[in-house]
Design a protein around this motif. Sequence first.
Motif, PDB file in Angstrom:
ATOM      1  N   GLY A 105       0.782  -1.241   0.000  1.00 51.50           N
ATOM      2  CA  GLY A 105       0.000   0.000   0.000  1.00 51.50           C
ATOM      3  C   GLY A 105       0.804   1.276   0.000  1.00 51.50           C
ATOM      4  O   GLY A 105       0.308   2.337   0.408  1.00 51.50           O
TER       5      GLY A 105
ATOM      6  N   PRO B 117       3.449  -4.867   6.151  1.00 52.93           N
ATOM      7  CA  PRO B 117       2.099  -5.298   6.501  1.00 52.93           C
ATOM      8  C   PRO B 117       2.077  -5.737   7.959  1.00 52.93           C
ATOM      9  O   PRO B 117       3.138  -5.984   8.549  1.00 52.93           O
ATOM     10  CB  PRO B 117       1.863  -6.489   5.566  1.00 52.93           C
ATOM     11  CG  PRO B 117       3.232  -7.076   5.418  1.00 52.93           C
ATOM     12  CD  PRO B 117       4.199  -5.915   5.438  1.00 52.93           C
TER      13      PRO B 117
ATOM     14  N   ARG C  23      -3.695  -9.331   0.773  1.00 55.30           N
ATOM     15  CA  ARG C  23      -3.841  -8.081   0.020  1.00 55.30           C
ATOM     16  C   ARG C  23      -3.511  -8.286  -1.454  1.00 55.30           C
ATOM     17  O   ARG C  23      -4.182  -7.738  -2.330  1.00 55.30           O
ATOM     18  CB  ARG C  23      -2.932  -6.999   0.620  1.00 55.30           C
ATOM     19  CG  ARG C  23      -3.415  -6.503   1.975  1.00 55.30           C
ATOM     20  CD  ARG C  23      -2.481  -5.462   2.571  1.00 55.30           C
ATOM     21  NE  ARG C  23      -2.869  -5.138   3.939  1.00 55.30           N
ATOM     22  CZ  ARG C  23      -2.258  -4.235   4.697  1.00 55.30           C
ATOM     23  NH1 ARG C  23      -1.202  -3.579   4.214  1.00 55.30           N
ATOM     24  NH2 ARG C  23      -2.665  -3.997   5.920  1.00 55.30           N
TER      25      ARG C  23
ATOM     26  N   ASP D  83      -6.489 -10.144  -2.887  1.00 50.81           N
ATOM     27  CA  ASP D  83      -7.716  -9.347  -2.951  1.00 50.81           C
ATOM     28  C   ASP D  83      -7.711  -8.341  -4.087  1.00 50.81           C
ATOM     29  O   ASP D  83      -8.781  -7.907  -4.526  1.00 50.81           O
ATOM     30  CB  ASP D  83      -7.937  -8.611  -1.623  1.00 50.81           C
ATOM     31  CG  ASP D  83      -8.348  -9.558  -0.502  1.00 50.81           C
ATOM     32  OD1 ASP D  83      -8.694 -10.710  -0.803  1.00 50.81           O
ATOM     33  OD2 ASP D  83      -8.307  -9.132   0.673  1.00 50.81           O
ATOM     34  N   ARG D  84      -6.522  -7.956  -4.568  1.00 44.62           N
ATOM     35  CA  ARG D  84      -6.484  -7.005  -5.683  1.00 44.62           C
ATOM     36  C   ARG D  84      -7.156  -7.584  -6.918  1.00 44.62           C
ATOM     37  O   ARG D  84      -7.727  -6.847  -7.723  1.00 44.62           O
ATOM     38  CB  ARG D  84      -5.032  -6.614  -6.009  1.00 44.62           C
ATOM     39  CG  ARG D  84      -4.393  -5.771  -4.926  1.00 44.62           C
ATOM     40  CD  ARG D  84      -3.181  -5.007  -5.407  1.00 44.62           C
ATOM     41  NE  ARG D  84      -2.092  -5.853  -5.863  1.00 44.62           N
ATOM     42  CZ  ARG D  84      -0.834  -5.418  -6.037  1.00 44.62           C
ATOM     43  NH1 ARG D  84      -0.552  -4.153  -5.783  1.00 44.62           N
ATOM     44  NH2 ARG D  84       0.110  -6.227  -6.451  1.00 44.62           N
TER      45      ARG D  84
END
Length: 206
Positions: free
Chosen positions: A17, A124, A133, A136-137
Amino acid sequence: MKRKGVLVVVSGFSGVGKGTIMRRLIEKYEGYALSISATTRAPRDGETDGKEYFFHTREEFRQMISRDELVEYACYCDNYYGTPRNYVEEQMARGKDIILEIEIQGALKIKAKYPDALLLFVMPPSGDALRQRLTDRGTESAEVIEARLERAKAEADGIESYDYILVNDNLEDCVDRMHELIRCQHWQVGNNEEFIDKVRTEIKGF
């Protein structure tokens, strides 16, 4: 007291992120600028020179390297990418804290040239969270996700070279912590040598 801006390098695992954090930092707080990289790749539709990238020919880029006009550079997928020194130093001279998103090798090159640079590594909350993550993208295959996780294993060995870690467990909290660390860096001794010398001279003149 007018103070020069701070050079901030942000690194971290793919999918942690970093980009989201930096965009939110710019939205939430004033006084920041994102670095613009130079590249030899061709502009894509909608890209403007000096906005997304500074676009150069390979010969122009090689000349920039020979003239030491880049803070760091690397070759990726047969194209050069680098950080222009003039742009970075102009932003800092204006008092802007300039943020560069760079991998570990480039970060260490910058630290060698700018010892007072602030190196932040975004992590993370757990390894499982990183995998989730990336999954999930929904934009990458299982093979690509595994490749990114393998790369993260190698990157994990360089974290000790950074000044601080930032755990991205909550976006707003992480952004606020990043802002606080950068504010503190403004008072780092190496970033205040001119002010220190001025006050020291005045005191010695008593």
